[in-house]
Design an enzyme around this catalytic site. Structure first.
Site, PDB file in Angstrom:
ATOM      1  N   GLY A  55       0.783  -1.225   0.000  1.00 56.56           N
ATOM      2  CA  GLY A  55       0.000   0.000   0.000  1.00 56.56           C
ATOM      3  C   GLY A  55       0.821   1.284   0.000  1.00 56.56           C
ATOM      4  N   ASP A 114      -5.391   2.432  10.274  1.00 58.26           N
ATOM      5  CA  ASP A 114      -6.797   2.054  10.465  1.00 58.26           C
ATOM      6  C   ASP A 114      -6.938   1.439  11.861  1.00 58.26           C
ATOM      7  OD1 ASP A 114      -9.440   1.344  10.113  1.00 58.26           O
ATOM      8  OD2 ASP A 114      -9.053  -0.215   8.633  1.00 58.26           O
ATOM      9  N   ASP A 170      -5.570  -0.501  -2.179  1.00 59.26           N
ATOM     10  CA  ASP A 170      -6.271  -1.441  -3.062  1.00 59.26           C
ATOM     11  C   ASP A 170      -7.554  -1.980  -2.463  1.00 59.26           C
ATOM     12  OD1 ASP A 170      -4.843  -3.053  -1.031  1.00 59.26           O
ATOM     13  OD2 ASP A 170      -5.639  -4.739  -2.175  1.00 59.26           O
TER      14      ASP A 170
END
Ligand code: IMP
Ligand code: MG
Length: 193
Positions: A55, A114, A170
């Protein structure tokens, strides 16, 4: 660019401006640390950036080109989202840390913070090696309750609790090449969550 995109959350111009800001702050801070050690920003073998693959690929590519500091990259693979998933299932390292980081100024780079599991795992592993300093830098931070107690020293944007793609992020391996940060149409997120 893709019909599955619902809306753009952050444009490429906004990303570029913010990446430049982050780069300026990071290089100022690293230069200060190096000077405190009696080193110069162009001295060898002092600064290591650890981008978390896959990422952080696009972010780190842009970020390093704003850093006038002699640095090495050591990529680390961490998997947290097997396949068609939009919730972290816990972080797992995919490769060993390739070199000794003790005594180095280390910056861990990720696309998004996150649940916090990924950064917490990587911070713990690198911290054991006793680097001279350990910083964390993320492009995005999701406004959610973290599963792991962790924060980023540098963060580009705070975003709401939505699943985003683009600029390296993604869904099921796709959309990393989208130049902006976007939200997919709900119908595109049809995996077994
Ligand atoms: P954490 O371990 O839950 O903090 O998640 C961090 C990793 O999950 C990041 O490195 C991303 O690869 C991935 N991730 C978290 N949120 C998103 C998202 O909205 N879109 C795409 N990938 C995400
Ligand atoms: Mg990741």
């Amino acid at each position: 660019m893709f019909p599955e995109i619902d809306r753009v959350l952050i444009t490429r111009e906004e990303i570029a401006a913010r990446v430049r800001d982050l780069g300026e702050r990071l290089s100022a801070d690293l230069s200060r640390d190096l000077e405190a050690d009696g080193h110069h920003p162009h001295d060898e073998d002092r600064v290591v950036l650890v981008p978390i693959m896959t990422g952080a690929l696009v972010f780190v590519a842009d970020l390093i080109r704003t850093l006038p500091v002699k640095l090495r990259l050591e990529v680390l693979g961490v998997s947290s989202y097997p396949g068609q998933t939009v919730r972290s299932k816990g972080a797992r390292l995919k490769n060993e840390l390739p070199s000794v980081l003790s005594g180095k100024h280390v910056v861990v780079i990720d696309d998004i913070l996150d649940s916090g599991r990924t950064l917490a795992l990587v911070q713990g592993i690198i911290g054991e090696q006793r680097p001279a300093s350990l910083r964390t830098c993320v492009l995005l931070s999701k406004d959610v309750e973290r599963a792991a107690v962790v924060s980023a020293d540098y963060q580009g944007f705070e975003i709401p609790d939505e699943f985003v793609v683009g600029y390296g992020l993604d869904y099921d391996g796709y959309y990393r090449n989208l130049p902006e940060i976007a939200v997919l149409k709900p119908a595109a997120l049809d995996g077994p969550f």
